[in-house]
Design a protein around this motif. Sequence first.
Motif, mmCIF file in Angstrom:
data_model
loop_
_atom_site.group_PDB
_atom_site.id
_atom_site.type_symbol
_atom_site.label_atom_id
_atom_site.label_comp_id
_atom_site.label_asym_id
_atom_site.label_seq_id
_atom_site.Cartn_x
_atom_site.Cartn_y
_atom_site.Cartn_z
ATOM 1 N N UNK A 59 97.862 29.184 -35.170
ATOM 2 C CA UNK A 59 97.950 30.627 -35.005
ATOM 3 C C UNK A 59 98.358 30.934 -33.566
ATOM 4 N N UNK A 60 98.144 32.172 -33.141
ATOM 5 C CA UNK A 60 98.467 32.580 -31.766
ATOM 6 C C UNK A 60 97.232 33.095 -31.046
ATOM 7 N N UNK A 61 96.103 32.509 -31.379
ATOM 8 C CA UNK A 61 94.822 32.966 -30.841
ATOM 9 C C UNK A 61 94.669 32.548 -29.379
ATOM 10 N N UNK A 62 94.303 33.506 -28.541
ATOM 11 C CA UNK A 62 94.153 33.240 -27.111
ATOM 12 C C UNK A 62 92.686 33.097 -26.694
ATOM 13 N N UNK A 63 91.791 33.704 -27.454
ATOM 14 C CA UNK A 63 90.368 33.698 -27.077
ATOM 15 C C UNK A 63 89.513 33.553 -28.331
ATOM 16 N N UNK A 64 88.500 32.710 -28.224
ATOM 17 C CA UNK A 64 87.481 32.612 -29.274
ATOM 18 C C UNK A 64 86.230 33.307 -28.734
ATOM 19 N N UNK A 65 85.760 34.362 -29.388
ATOM 20 C CA UNK A 65 84.610 35.118 -28.869
ATOM 21 C C UNK A 65 83.353 34.258 -28.742
ATOM 22 N N UNK A 66 82.630 34.446 -27.657
ATOM 23 C CA UNK A 66 81.383 33.716 -27.441
ATOM 24 C C UNK A 66 80.394 34.002 -28.564
ATOM 25 N N UNK A 67 80.319 35.259 -28.989
ATOM 26 C CA UNK A 67 79.345 35.653 -29.997
ATOM 27 C C UNK A 67 79.626 34.990 -31.334
ATOM 28 N N UNK A 68 80.894 34.788 -31.655
ATOM 29 C CA UNK A 68 81.244 34.162 -32.931
ATOM 30 C C UNK A 68 80.840 32.696 -32.935
ATOM 31 N N UNK A 69 81.164 31.979 -31.870
ATOM 32 C CA UNK A 69 80.848 30.556 -31.799
ATOM 33 C C UNK A 69 79.349 30.313 -31.840
ATOM 34 N N UNK A 70 78.599 31.151 -31.171
ATOM 35 C CA UNK A 70 77.150 30.976 -31.099
ATOM 36 C C UNK A 70 76.482 31.102 -32.458
ATOM 37 N N UNK A 87 90.942 28.476 -22.595
ATOM 38 C CA UNK A 87 89.572 28.013 -22.355
ATOM 39 C C UNK A 87 88.812 28.042 -23.671
ATOM 40 N N UNK A 88 87.693 27.302 -23.694
ATOM 41 C CA UNK A 88 86.784 27.312 -24.833
ATOM 42 C C UNK A 88 85.528 28.073 -24.446
ATOM 43 N N UNK A 89 84.899 28.734 -25.391
ATOM 44 C CA UNK A 89 83.674 29.482 -25.054
ATOM 45 C C UNK A 89 82.538 28.544 -24.661
ATOM 46 N N UNK A 90 81.727 28.960 -23.710
ATOM 47 C CA UNK A 90 80.581 28.154 -23.297
ATOM 48 C C UNK A 90 79.568 28.009 -24.421
ATOM 49 N N UNK A 91 79.586 28.934 -25.348
ATOM 50 C CA UNK A 91 78.637 28.880 -26.464
ATOM 51 C C UNK A 91 78.937 27.739 -27.422
ATOM 52 N N UNK A 92 80.017 27.005 -27.184
ATOM 53 C CA UNK A 92 80.303 25.843 -28.020
ATOM 54 C C UNK A 92 79.175 24.810 -27.893
ATOM 55 N N UNK A 93 78.431 24.893 -26.807
ATOM 56 C CA UNK A 93 77.299 23.998 -26.607
ATOM 57 C C UNK A 93 76.151 24.256 -27.569
ATOM 58 N N UNK A 94 76.229 25.363 -28.325
ATOM 59 C CA UNK A 94 75.192 25.670 -29.316
ATOM 60 C C UNK A 94 75.437 24.963 -30.646
ATOM 61 N N UNK A 111 87.502 21.350 -20.031
ATOM 62 C CA UNK A 111 86.564 21.568 -21.122
ATOM 63 C C UNK A 111 85.265 22.085 -20.533
ATOM 64 N N UNK A 112 84.602 23.006 -21.223
ATOM 65 C CA UNK A 112 83.339 23.529 -20.659
ATOM 66 C C UNK A 112 82.290 22.435 -20.580
ATOM 67 N N UNK A 113 81.474 22.470 -19.540
ATOM 68 C CA UNK A 113 80.421 21.469 -19.388
ATOM 69 C C UNK A 113 79.432 21.512 -20.540
ATOM 70 N N UNK A 114 79.300 22.675 -21.146
ATOM 71 C CA UNK A 114 78.352 22.831 -22.244
ATOM 72 C C UNK A 114 78.705 21.984 -23.457
ATOM 73 N N UNK A 115 79.920 21.465 -23.516
ATOM 74 C CA UNK A 115 80.320 20.631 -24.651
ATOM 75 C C UNK A 115 79.455 19.374 -24.727
ATOM 76 N N UNK A 116 78.822 19.024 -23.627
ATOM 77 C CA UNK A 116 77.947 17.856 -23.594
ATOM 78 C C UNK A 116 76.731 18.021 -24.500
ATOM 79 N N UNK A 117 76.422 19.276 -24.853
ATOM 80 C CA UNK A 117 75.279 19.530 -25.735
ATOM 81 C C UNK A 117 75.594 19.250 -27.200
ATOM 82 N N UNK A 118 76.859 19.026 -27.518
ATOM 83 C CA UNK A 118 77.264 18.731 -28.903
ATOM 84 C C UNK A 118 77.020 17.249 -29.171
ATOM 85 N N UNK A 119 75.775 16.854 -29.211
ATOM 86 C CA UNK A 119 75.433 15.432 -29.244
ATOM 87 C C UNK A 119 75.675 14.763 -30.580
ATOM 88 N N UNK A 120 76.029 15.543 -31.599
ATOM 89 C CA UNK A 120 76.392 14.959 -32.900
ATOM 90 C C UNK A 120 77.889 14.659 -32.986
#
Length: 347
Positions: A59-70, A87-94, A111-120
Motif C-alpha cells: 500500500x502507500x501507508x506512511x504511519x501506523x497509529x500507536x493506538x492501533x498497534x497497542x 518509522x515503526x510505532x513504539x507500541x510494537x513492543x506490546x 528500528x524502535x528499541x521497544x522491538x526488543x520486548x517482542x520476545x516471541x
Amino acid sequence: MMYEIQQVRMEMMKKRKEKKTGIEIERVEEVDLSGMSLDSVPNPSLNLAVIHKLDISNNNIEVIPESLTARLLNIMVLDVHSNQLKSLPNSIGCLFKLKHLNVSGNLLESLPKSIENCRSLEELNANFNKLKKLPDTIGFELVNLRKLSVNSNKLDFLPYSTSHLTNLRILDARLNCLRSLPEGLENLINLEILNISQNFQYFHTLPDSIGLLISLVELDVSYNKITILPNSIACLKNLKKLCVDGNPLVSPPMETVEQSLNAVKEYLIERMNGTLKTPSTKKSWFGKIKKWGTFNGSTQNDRKQRMDKDGFIMHEYRSLDGLATPARSIGMFSPRRIFSPRSHYTT
C-alpha cells in the motif's frame, strides 16, 4: 465501494481443527488489506484483540497509529512490507505474541528499541530499507529469533548482541556496508546459513572465530575485498556450500577454490600445519649462497622438528646476532592457535 471491499476482506475466517480428544473449533482471525492503494490504516469494526494475522502490505501507508498497534494483543503475524513507512510505532513492543514481522521495502532508518520486548519473535524481515544501525541490545532480548534478514540496507556493523542470538538459523546481511562481523560469533551454535556477500569495498577480513560455527552449512562471502580465508574454515565439518566469487583472493588461490570445497579445506589444513607446498621453477638465491659457502646458517629443511605428546610441532630456532627467537608450541588444530592473540603464547 472501497469501504464495502474493506469490510468484506476484514471478515473473520473460522477454521475447524480436529484433535485426538474430539472436535474443537479454533478461531483464526486474519485481516487482509494488502494491495488496496491505502494511504492510511483503516480502523476496523472488529475487536483488534482477536486478530492473529494482519496484512497491510503493498500500500502507500506512511504511519501506523500507536493506538492501533497497542490493541493487537494476540497478533502473531504482522506484514507491512512495501509501504512508505519511515518509522515503526513504539507500541510494537506490546506485541508479546508476535512471531513473524515483515517490514521490508519501506523507508526505515532505524528500528524502535521497544522491538526488543517482542520476545516471541522468530522471524524478522527488514530487507530493502535505509537502516543505518540495529538496536544495540537486540540480540540479548530476542532469544527466540531464528531468521534475521537485513539485506539491502546501510548497515556498517552488526551490534555485539547479535552474537547472542543462540537460536538463530539464518543471518542475511548482504548488500550493506559491513566492515566486520561482531565478536563472539562462536555463540551462534545453531546458525546454518550466513550471507554477508556484496558488502564490496567495505568488508576485508573474516574472523578466525568463524570456524566455531559448528552448524554452518552455507557461507556466502562473495563480492567483498577478502584476500585471505582463515584457516579455521577447515574446521567447519557441516559446511556444504562456500561462495567466494568476486573477491581478490590470494590464499587460497582461485584455482584451488574452483576445484571443490574439499580442495579449499585441504589447502587450509596444509597451510595450518606448515606443510603447504608452493611450486618453484628456479633455485632460490638462498640456496646458491649456501652452495658457495658464503653463509653457514641452516635452511628450513635442516631445522629439527619433533612431535610432543599432545601432537604439537616444536620448532627450534637459531639465534641471529645474539638475538634468539623464542620457541613456541603450536597445535595443528588447536583452537588456542587459531582463536587467541599471538602474544598469549609467547614465552
